[in-house]
Each structure stands twice: as C-alpha cells, then as structure tokens.
Design a protein around this motif. Sequence first.
Motif, PDB file in Angstrom:
ATOM      1  N   LEU A 121     -45.567 -25.822 -16.140  1.00  0.00           N
ATOM      2  CA  LEU A 121     -46.041 -26.864 -16.934  1.00  0.00           C
ATOM      3  C   LEU A 121     -47.777 -27.149 -16.463  1.00  0.00           C
ATOM      4  CD1 LEU A 121     -43.380 -29.420 -16.564  1.00  0.00           C
ATOM      5  CD2 LEU A 121     -44.263 -28.338 -18.584  1.00  0.00           C
ATOM      6  N   THR A 122     -48.006 -26.902 -14.985  1.00  0.00           N
ATOM      7  CA  THR A 122     -49.410 -26.953 -14.617  1.00  0.00           C
ATOM      8  C   THR A 122     -50.184 -25.910 -15.311  1.00  0.00           C
ATOM      9  OG1 THR A 122     -48.326 -27.151 -12.448  1.00  0.00           O
ATOM     10  CG2 THR A 122     -50.652 -26.958 -12.610  1.00  0.00           C
ATOM     11  N   LEU A 123     -49.711 -24.592 -15.719  1.00  0.00           N
ATOM     12  CA  LEU A 123     -50.318 -23.790 -16.488  1.00  0.00           C
ATOM     13  C   LEU A 123     -50.855 -24.223 -17.797  1.00  0.00           C
ATOM     14  CD1 LEU A 123     -51.217 -20.593 -16.405  1.00  0.00           C
ATOM     15  CD2 LEU A 123     -49.123 -20.159 -17.166  1.00  0.00           C
ATOM     16  N   VAL A 124     -50.011 -24.843 -18.335  1.00  0.00           N
ATOM     17  CA  VAL A 124     -50.210 -25.399 -19.822  1.00  0.00           C
ATOM     18  C   VAL A 124     -51.211 -26.142 -19.797  1.00  0.00           C
ATOM     19  CG1 VAL A 124     -49.413 -26.801 -21.706  1.00  0.00           C
ATOM     20  CG2 VAL A 124     -47.610 -25.166 -20.575  1.00  0.00           C
ATOM     21  N   TYR A 125     -51.386 -27.482 -18.997  1.00  0.00           N
ATOM     22  CA  TYR A 125     -52.585 -28.293 -18.969  1.00  0.00           C
ATOM     23  C   TYR A 125     -53.811 -27.598 -18.643  1.00  0.00           C
ATOM     24  CZ  TYR A 125     -51.315 -30.140 -14.337  1.00  0.00           C
ATOM     25  OH  TYR A 125     -50.870 -30.368 -12.958  1.00  0.00           O
ATOM     26  N   VAL A 126     -53.741 -26.678 -17.629  1.00  0.00           N
ATOM     27  CA  VAL A 126     -55.102 -26.007 -17.230  1.00  0.00           C
ATOM     28  C   VAL A 126     -55.478 -25.006 -18.322  1.00  0.00           C
ATOM     29  CG1 VAL A 126     -56.003 -24.505 -15.632  1.00  0.00           C
ATOM     30  CG2 VAL A 126     -54.602 -26.114 -14.623  1.00  0.00           C
ATOM     31  N   TRP A 127     -54.593 -24.340 -18.922  1.00  0.00           N
ATOM     32  CA  TRP A 127     -54.880 -23.483 -20.152  1.00  0.00           C
ATOM     33  C   TRP A 127     -55.570 -24.175 -21.217  1.00  0.00           C
ATOM     34  CZ3 TRP A 127     -56.241 -18.849 -20.747  1.00  0.00           C
ATOM     35  CH2 TRP A 127     -56.214 -18.570 -22.046  1.00  0.00           C
ATOM     36  N   ARG A 128     -55.142 -25.573 -21.559  1.00  0.00           N
ATOM     37  CA  ARG A 128     -55.564 -26.252 -22.617  1.00  0.00           C
ATOM     38  C   ARG A 128     -57.277 -26.500 -22.481  1.00  0.00           C
ATOM     39  NH1 ARG A 128     -53.799 -32.064 -23.214  1.00  0.00           N
ATOM     40  NH2 ARG A 128     -55.174 -32.134 -24.989  1.00  0.00           N
ATOM     41  N   ILE A 129     -57.594 -26.831 -21.123  1.00  0.00           N
ATOM     42  CA  ILE A 129     -58.938 -27.055 -20.798  1.00  0.00           C
ATOM     43  C   ILE A 129     -59.588 -25.573 -21.056  1.00  0.00           C
ATOM     44  CG2 ILE A 129     -60.684 -27.640 -19.263  1.00  0.00           C
ATOM     45  CD1 ILE A 129     -58.156 -29.357 -18.123  1.00  0.00           C
ATOM     46  N   VAL A 130     -59.229 -24.465 -20.439  1.00  0.00           N
ATOM     47  CA  VAL A 130     -59.787 -23.172 -20.467  1.00  0.00           C
ATOM     48  C   VAL A 130     -59.924 -22.753 -21.697  1.00  0.00           C
ATOM     49  CG1 VAL A 130     -59.549 -20.790 -19.798  1.00  0.00           C
ATOM     50  CG2 VAL A 130     -58.832 -22.374 -18.112  1.00  0.00           C
ATOM     51  N   ILE A 149     -64.130 -24.967 -12.251  1.00  0.00           N
ATOM     52  CA  ILE A 149     -62.917 -25.484 -12.774  1.00  0.00           C
ATOM     53  C   ILE A 149     -61.547 -24.605 -13.072  1.00  0.00           C
ATOM     54  CG2 ILE A 149     -62.041 -26.723 -14.645  1.00  0.00           C
ATOM     55  CD1 ILE A 149     -64.474 -28.171 -15.052  1.00  0.00           C
ATOM     56  N   LEU A 150     -62.065 -23.461 -13.498  1.00  0.00           N
ATOM     57  CA  LEU A 150     -61.017 -22.462 -13.533  1.00  0.00           C
ATOM     58  C   LEU A 150     -60.327 -22.135 -12.309  1.00  0.00           C
ATOM     59  CD1 LEU A 150     -59.676 -20.367 -15.429  1.00  0.00           C
ATOM     60  CD2 LEU A 150     -61.649 -18.835 -14.917  1.00  0.00           C
ATOM     61  N   VAL A 151     -61.149 -21.793 -11.393  1.00  0.00           N
ATOM     62  CA  VAL A 151     -60.610 -21.151 -10.065  1.00  0.00           C
ATOM     63  C   VAL A 151     -59.756 -22.326  -9.504  1.00  0.00           C
ATOM     64  CG1 VAL A 151     -61.227 -20.537  -7.611  1.00  0.00           C
ATOM     65  CG2 VAL A 151     -62.473 -19.723  -9.607  1.00  0.00           C
ATOM     66  N   ALA A 152     -60.307 -23.349  -9.240  1.00  0.00           N
ATOM     67  CA  ALA A 152     -59.472 -24.672  -9.007  1.00  0.00           C
ATOM     68  C   ALA A 152     -58.221 -24.990  -9.644  1.00  0.00           C
ATOM     69  CB  ALA A 152     -60.321 -26.020  -8.703  1.00  0.00           C
ATOM     70  N   GLY A 153     -58.392 -24.631 -11.002  1.00  0.00           N
ATOM     71  CA  GLY A 153     -57.251 -25.040 -11.864  1.00  0.00           C
ATOM     72  C   GLY A 153     -56.042 -23.805 -11.355  1.00  0.00           C
ATOM     73  N   LEU A 154     -56.686 -22.270 -11.292  1.00  0.00           N
ATOM     74  CA  LEU A 154     -55.816 -21.576 -10.876  1.00  0.00           C
ATOM     75  C   LEU A 154     -55.077 -21.827  -9.433  1.00  0.00           C
ATOM     76  CD1 LEU A 154     -57.464 -18.415 -11.842  1.00  0.00           C
ATOM     77  CD2 LEU A 154     -55.450 -19.035 -12.844  1.00  0.00           C
ATOM     78  N   LEU A 174     -62.079 -29.901  -7.954  1.00  0.00           N
ATOM     79  CA  LEU A 174     -62.008 -30.129  -9.720  1.00  0.00           C
ATOM     80  C   LEU A 174     -62.812 -31.531 -10.231  1.00  0.00           C
ATOM     81  CD1 LEU A 174     -58.215 -29.514 -10.382  1.00  0.00           C
ATOM     82  CD2 LEU A 174     -60.168 -28.746 -11.786  1.00  0.00           C
ATOM     83  N   PHE A 175     -62.540 -32.544  -9.436  1.00  0.00           N
ATOM     84  CA  PHE A 175     -63.283 -33.715  -9.717  1.00  0.00           C
ATOM     85  C   PHE A 175     -64.731 -33.667  -9.559  1.00  0.00           C
ATOM     86  CE2 PHE A 175     -58.754 -35.739  -9.539  1.00  0.00           C
ATOM     87  CZ  PHE A 175     -59.030 -36.232 -10.918  1.00  0.00           C
ATOM     88  N   LEU A 176     -65.234 -32.981  -8.507  1.00  0.00           N
ATOM     89  CA  LEU A 176     -66.753 -32.907  -8.500  1.00  0.00           C
ATOM     90  C   LEU A 176     -67.175 -31.978  -9.923  1.00  0.00           C
ATOM     91  CD1 LEU A 176     -67.769 -32.012  -4.741  1.00  0.00           C
ATOM     92  CD2 LEU A 176     -68.478 -33.883  -6.261  1.00  0.00           C
ATOM     93  N   ALA A 177     -66.580 -31.026  -9.946  1.00  0.00           N
ATOM     94  CA  ALA A 177     -66.957 -30.310 -11.086  1.00  0.00           C
ATOM     95  C   ALA A 177     -66.842 -31.056 -12.433  1.00  0.00           C
ATOM     96  CB  ALA A 177     -65.964 -28.969 -11.666  1.00  0.00           C
ATOM     97  N   LEU A 178     -65.971 -32.016 -12.471  1.00  0.00           N
ATOM     98  CA  LEU A 178     -65.865 -32.782 -13.710  1.00  0.00           C
ATOM     99  C   LEU A 178     -66.918 -33.913 -13.707  1.00  0.00           C
ATOM    100  CD1 LEU A 178     -62.049 -33.675 -14.123  1.00  0.00           C
ATOM    101  CD2 LEU A 178     -63.418 -32.015 -15.582  1.00  0.00           C
ATOM    102  N   GLY A 179     -67.302 -34.194 -12.386  1.00  0.00           N
ATOM    103  CA  GLY A 179     -68.764 -34.889 -12.165  1.00  0.00           C
ATOM    104  C   GLY A 179     -69.805 -34.265 -12.686  1.00  0.00           C
TER     105      GLY A 179
END
Lengths: 496, 130
Positions: free
Chosen positions: A424-433, A380-385, A347-352
């Motif tokens: 809750l994790t789903l909520v913040y990952v979904w916001r980005i997606v 980001i999506l896969v790591a978020g899932l 995730l953080f590498l992808a954000l990089g």
Amino acid sequence: MLAHLPILQVIVPLIGAPVCVLLSRASLVWLFALVVSGLSFIISALLLQQVLMSGTIIYELGGWDAPWGIEYRIDRLNALLLLIISAISTLVLLAAQTSINKEIPAEKHTQFYILYLLSLTGMLGVVVTGDAFNVFVFLEISSLSSYALIALGRDRRALWAAYQYLILGTIGATFILIGIGLMYQMTGTLNMADLAARLPEVAQTKTVLTAFAFVITGVCLKLALFPLHLWLPNAYTYAPSIVTAFFAATATKVAFYLLIRFTYSVFGVSFSFTALPLQFLFMTLGLLGIFVASIAAIYQTNVKQIFAYSSIAQIGYMVIGFSISSVTGLTAALLHIFNHALMKGALFLALGAVVYRIGSVQISQFQGIGQQMPFTMAAILVAGLSLIGMPLTVGFVSKWYLLSALIEKGWWPAALLILIASLLTLVYVWRIVEVAYFKPPLSTHSTVNEAPLAFLIPIWLLVIANIYFGIDTRLSVEVAHSASESLLQAQGLVIP
Amino acid sequence: MLMGLFNNWVVVVLMMIGLYIVIAHGNLIKKIVGLTIFQTSVFIFYISMAKVDGGTAPILMANVTKYANPLPHVLILTAIVVGIATMALALALTVRIKEAYNSIEEESIQEQNTKQASELDELDPRSDKY
C-alpha cells in the motif's frame, strides 16, 4: 561544565527563546536560533557518548536528593531521543529561513523562531526529566507552542486544524495529569524511579489500574495512535512546511517515548502487559491503523496530506514493535523512531522546497517536476523508497527487525499483514513518482527550477543519512538494542 | 462510603459535564468552556487529595503537628497556569477563526472547508492555496 549537560540541554533553548525578542533583524534571529539548536545538538551528542561510556546519568536539580528534589535521568533511551530531536531540529532550521520567507508574513518571523525554540525546549524537557509532573509541564510547553506554530500556516484551514489539535491535545494532557495525580495519591511520590519501586506494592488496587488507563489514553492521544489520530492529518497539512517537517520527525516520537517510559519503566512490563490486554490491543490498533491510514493516504490529492496519513501508518509499525514486548520488538520500535524521523524529515523538507518553488502541493501540480527540480524529486523518491522499506535504506532495517521480532514470537499473520501493507505504501509513493516523472511539465510552471541550496543541503543530508544508516547500521542498532535491553533488564526479564 | 468520597464524586461529575460539552457542542466558545470545566475538575481532584484530616495549613506554627500536604497545591498551581495559557490561546484562535470564516460554529466551518477542498480539485493551477 560536562557535569551540567543534562540541565543545559533544556536551559539553552529555553533561554534562547526570549533572547530572540532582543535581536532586531529576522536573519539575525534565524542565525541565533540555528546556533541555539546546534548547541543543543552538540550537548545531546555529548550526552549520548557519556551514557554509552558510563551508563545512566543522574542529575539532581539544586542538589536535592531524588525523591524530594527533581532529578533528570538520562539512560540510553533518552539519549537516543534527545539526539534525534535536536539533530532534526537543527537540520530543519537550516532550511527555515528560505521557507518561511515565502510562507509567513515578515513581521511574524521573530515570533516563529521563539515558538520553535520553545517547542524544542518542551520536547527535550519531556525526554530528559525523571519526574512525572515535569513531563506534564514540558509536554504543555511544547504543545502550546506547537498549536501556535500550526496556526501560522497561510491557509485559513490551518487555524481550524490548530483549534482541533488544541482541544484534543489538551484533553490528552489532562488525562495524563489525572493519571499522575492518581499515582501520587497511591505512592506519595512523583519521581519515576521511585514510582517504579513503590507501584508494585499497590498494583492490585483499582486506583493504579485507573491511573494506568488514564496515562495510556492520554499518551495515545498525543501519539495520534489510530483511532485517536483525527487531529494529525489537518495539523500536518496546513501548518507551514518547516513546522510540518519538524513535528512529523519529532513530536509523535516524544509521545511514543512517554508510552515506552510509562509502560516499561514506571508501571513495569509485568503490570503493563497483564493488567490490561495491552498486547492484543496495541497489536490490533497498530495493524488497523496501518491499513486504514495507508488506504486513506492513497485517496488524498494533497501530497502533504498523503504523507500525514502515512505518518499515522508508521506510528502503527512502532506500536506493533512496542506491543511485542521482547528485546527485538522494542529494538524494532526504537529503530523505527530513529529511521522514521530521517525519512519524514527528508520528505516534508522536500515538500517544503516544492511549495517554495511551485506554491502548491496538490498532486496535479507535481506534473513534470522530476525534470524541473531533479534533486528535490530524487530526495522524495529515495525517502519514499525508504518509507516502503527498500533494501539499502533505513526503512528496510526497521522493517527487517520488526518482521524478525514477529516471527521470533511465531506471529506469522501479523508479519504477513505488514508485508501487504508495504505494498500500500508503494501505491501512494508511486502515484507521486508517476506524476512527477512521466508527465510533461505544466505550462504554468515553465519558469520553475531547482530549489535553492539552503533547502537542498539539509534535505540531502537527511537523504544521505537515510542511505548511510541503511547500510551501516552499527550505531543505530547498537543504541536501540542496548536501550531496549536495559529497559527489559531493569524488570529482570532478560538475563544479562 | 458515599460521603467519604464526596469530593471524588464532584470531580467525576464535573469531568463528565466538561467532556460532554466539548464533544456535544459545535460552538467553539462553548467547547472552550467545556474544556475549562474539565480541567477545573482535575484541579479540585488534586486539591482534595492534599487534605489531611485535622491538619492545618502547611505553615510552621507552635503546638501543631498535623499539616495538609502542600505539594499537590504547588503542582496544581502550575497546572492552573497551564490551563489559563491554553484557554487564552484557544480564545485567540477563535478570534482568528471568526475573522477567517465569519463563524464560530463547527458545522459552518466544516462546510466551508469541504467547499474549499472541492474547488481546489477543479484546480486553478496558479492557486496560491495548498
């Protein structure tokens, strides 16, 4: 050569760091750092193989016998941690050159690699050593270099984050030092195995209880366990992307290793979980941490900050697994250390990569990058899932073990709460997606395209690892399970 | 009893003073001073731990059989070096903070940070800050 692997594990990056000064060009330094980190990865892979084949490795420094000399002691738990740290460090370094070209002024590149290798040395040292005082010294090596690394961030808030981390980190380390001093006062030894043998005789004294409280509090500060997590969100958000990826995947894991090592091996399970209401305490703090941090994550506008808060929540899962103090619980915690390193690294590498192309990780800037940077966003999506705990990803495996450990003990409410927290994790990952895939690209980003290969290769290696270890769990589960079994076995709590 | 533990009382009092300064003061330099007092108390703790009643310095001499324990001294020498490194780094960071924020008061820095954050929310899309 093979017999000296434990010491080489620390020596290689330690010597590598000052050698960086001698190399003139920044690209050369990068290559050198990558080779050094790769070497320590090979060493730790060999060590893990050796440990799995022939049991605990004991290495006596300078040939002095253990209670007098310093010994390095590597069992399955250490070997697993070493592998995680060196693997993530190598993968992150692959992307480092591209990323820091953008984020750090050219004249500071050499310093960056020196600090990075020193930080790696410290982390590997903490894990490898079997001497309580050595732990403190290595911890400070890695912490001091990490404060400086965080301060390299280009936003001025990075300086403030580094300062806050320095104050809290030093208090934590000094607490550990006090605890070690008190233990030494009671037993006259610093060797962990020796301490474990001698502490039960004096376990009833208040001094040992105080030592235990100091050590645990100090480690929890380093671990960023809720509510001692205040340094973490800013430090992760404003540090250079590479540094965040490295620390999010390794630094808190090292502190968590210390927590396990001190409670399970040094003080012993029967003391640790009866002297203080540790089980109840960690269970409550873990659950509270998951909820508070996840809710805080939902309200952030900076994506790096979202995942920084999410890291605090994930530490909650590990601590819950730890507090169950059964083989399955500890296995779940160790698995989650391993899996979380894979997720957060990716995730953080992808954000990089996003910072590299867009120059910002504000969530409003993510509009439409699903189309412009498809591979990065897919990562980001896969790591978020995986973070949520979807089946076929590693996140599912560790949550599965955690839930079965809780159910094994009959703690249904906690298991239910963990399931709710996943939403809750789903909520913040979904916001980005949602922003990234369902909004049109910003006009200012018309020229943005896919991140360079230097980024995509390490990111996707981690993403593939996320999926691979989610399907084929043999290696990770076997190591985690046998590590936790041997930890509890040493206490006579599991009949072999 | 009270006098026998005199050193420990000194350690505890110094430790509390140090921690209090770190928590209560907003000035970054004062925080570092507090941190240093806090660490120094631990140094004293280790050194007084090494004392053996009637023992001399741990040097091989004729007619002496009782020595002070040298190990805590060696340990704390390392910790002192670590403490110095920490202080140096903290002071260097303070210099950089002073340059960036033109202040070394926690309150003023926090204020500037919240201001910067709220400006970011209104967002200039090409903003270089993240």
